[in-house]
Motif scaffolding. Sequence first.
Motif, PDB file in Angstrom:
ATOM      1  N   GLU A  91       0.798  -0.914   0.091  1.00  0.00           N
ATOM      2  CA  GLU A  91       0.322   0.087  -0.234  1.00  0.00           C
ATOM      3  C   GLU A  91       0.757   1.087  -0.303  1.00  0.00           C
ATOM      4  O   GLU A  91       1.851   1.238   0.967  1.00  0.00           O
ATOM      5  CB  GLU A  91      -1.079  -0.196   1.542  1.00  0.00           C
ATOM      6  CG  GLU A  91      -2.128  -1.193   1.223  1.00  0.00           C
ATOM      7  CD  GLU A  91      -2.980  -1.304   0.213  1.00  0.00           C
ATOM      8  OE1 GLU A  91      -3.447   0.435   0.024  1.00  0.00           O
ATOM      9  OE2 GLU A  91      -3.692  -1.008  -0.021  1.00  0.00           O
ATOM     10  N   SER A  93       0.022   4.368   0.286  1.00  0.00           N
ATOM     11  CA  SER A  93      -0.961   4.572   1.984  1.00  0.00           C
ATOM     12  C   SER A  93       0.706   5.091   2.947  1.00  0.00           C
ATOM     13  O   SER A  93       1.608   6.251   3.473  1.00  0.00           O
ATOM     14  CB  SER A  93      -1.725   5.052   1.729  1.00  0.00           C
ATOM     15  OG  SER A  93      -2.636   5.182   0.831  1.00  0.00           O
ATOM     16  N   GLY A  94       0.773   4.146   2.970  1.00  0.00           N
ATOM     17  CA  GLY A  94       1.305   3.847   4.401  1.00  0.00           C
ATOM     18  C   GLY A  94       2.901   4.186   4.112  1.00  0.00           C
ATOM     19  O   GLY A  94       4.527   4.415   4.483  1.00  0.00           O
ATOM     20  N   ASN A  98       5.792   6.867   5.604  1.00  0.00           N
ATOM     21  CA  ASN A  98       6.923   6.524   6.436  1.00  0.00           C
ATOM     22  C   ASN A  98       7.830   7.813   6.030  1.00  0.00           C
ATOM     23  O   ASN A  98       8.959   8.011   6.398  1.00  0.00           O
ATOM     24  CB  ASN A  98       7.651   4.979   6.476  1.00  0.00           C
ATOM     25  CG  ASN A  98       6.283   4.604   6.750  1.00  0.00           C
ATOM     26  OD1 ASN A  98       6.427   4.803   8.280  1.00  0.00           O
ATOM     27  ND2 ASN A  98       6.334   2.945   6.595  1.00  0.00           N
TER      28      ASN A  98
END
Length: 505
Positions: A91, A93-94, A98
Amino acid sequence: MWKFIAKRLGSALAVLFAASLLLYVLVINSGDPLKDLRESNADNREYLMAQRVEYMNLDAPWYGRYWDWLTGASKCLIGQCDLGRNINGVEVSGLLANAASSTLRLVVLATVIAAVLGIAIGVLTAIRQYSGLDYIVTFLTFLFFSLPVFWAAVLLKEYLAISYNDWLADPQISVGTSIAIGIVVGLVLQMFLGGSLKRRGITFFASAVFVPLVLQYSLWLNFYRYPQMGPAIIIVLTALLALSATAMSVGLKEKRVLYPALITVVLVLAMYYATFYMLLEPNGWILFFGLVLAVVIPAAIGRFMGGRLRKAAMSVSIITGVAGAALTIIDHLFRAWPRFLDVKGRPIATIGSSTANLEGGFWDHFLDNGTQLLMPTILLAVISLASYSRYTRSSMLEVQRQDYIRTARSKGLSERTVIFRHAFRNAMIPIATIAAFDFAGLIGGAVITERVFGWKGMGEMFATGLDHVDPAPVMAFFLVTGTAAILFNLLADIVYALLDPRIRV
């Protein structure tokens, strides 16, 4: 104002849409995302290709894939971002969260350092226009600005990391080297402090004698492996800063500003002992609330005792309180340094943003993150220093030619008051817009710097996406950087109008 903001946001959305469409088309047509699998001899090659086609939705037309990304990105307005998956099915988004946190940790510190030092250097060179200091600083700032990033990064790795780690194993500074360092420091200090020829000579002689003695004494104490500060040095340094800030703002004769600053110095000493055991093994929230108290309490003291000079008293007291809190933290870092050397024998790393599986407590991880930040922060700050210093210098020179500055001088105001209370405040108006644009640009990450230092940030995510013809990470990068550029552009216009009442939107 609200009508202006609404118009700008409307046009910004149109720009973002057009730019995102163009970027998406360019990325998907820049290569073949299945190239590495087509050349593979693996037995499950067909399965891996089918899996990647599913991850990237390659069986759909390009406009359908773009629409899927656009609808997912639009959900960010309600806090439910769906930026798709990258080439490995992770994903985005993750990954973006980060990368953004890593980049912000890097660029915020570099931007603050570059802005503070650049503005200070710009003011100093404007005051001493066409002096030797002005010419030397101009040469050095443009030299640093022109350095190839990859080459400067290699030099930092060699001398600030590898050589320093070797030296730290057995710190030694010869007497001759100490004398040479003292002479260099003396030349730099007398140039910056200026004054008459006699004052310059005294500054040079004192530095050339004092610095070698301090270096040899620090070796005798084994300071570089077992550093120490203590409350006495903290109070002396905090008091000197309080006196300097008072002298630069309103002068030492203004007791309404001086007394709150000195009371803050006493409070710093009291808080040092009150929080000593709490700070032996703290957490992030303790440090955050400590910083809040270091601002709120001195501000209240300055407001209560400042009278007609309450603004200046609050500013000086806050500077004193924050500096005292910072020195207290440095004292605890010094205490933790020997243990950190036992955990991590070579403290300055050349790759990465943190050490994996590092053992130790809060201060050990704090020092690890700080040492990892050291080299990329220095590199980005040095490169950005030229812009801030030159813009500040030119803005200060322009302001000093204005009629109200000549009027202030003709009224008999001190040069300190003319520079810091009249010229400096007005010269900062264009610098505010430059800082906004610079920070917005750095949010995108320094691609070369992050690659050289192995920093997993926004720039590295963008470069990796381009290398693999993977539009999802590239578009996530664009979403953050494009939005930041537009918002900071708008913010710069608003701040400019607020700082200068003559401007009407």
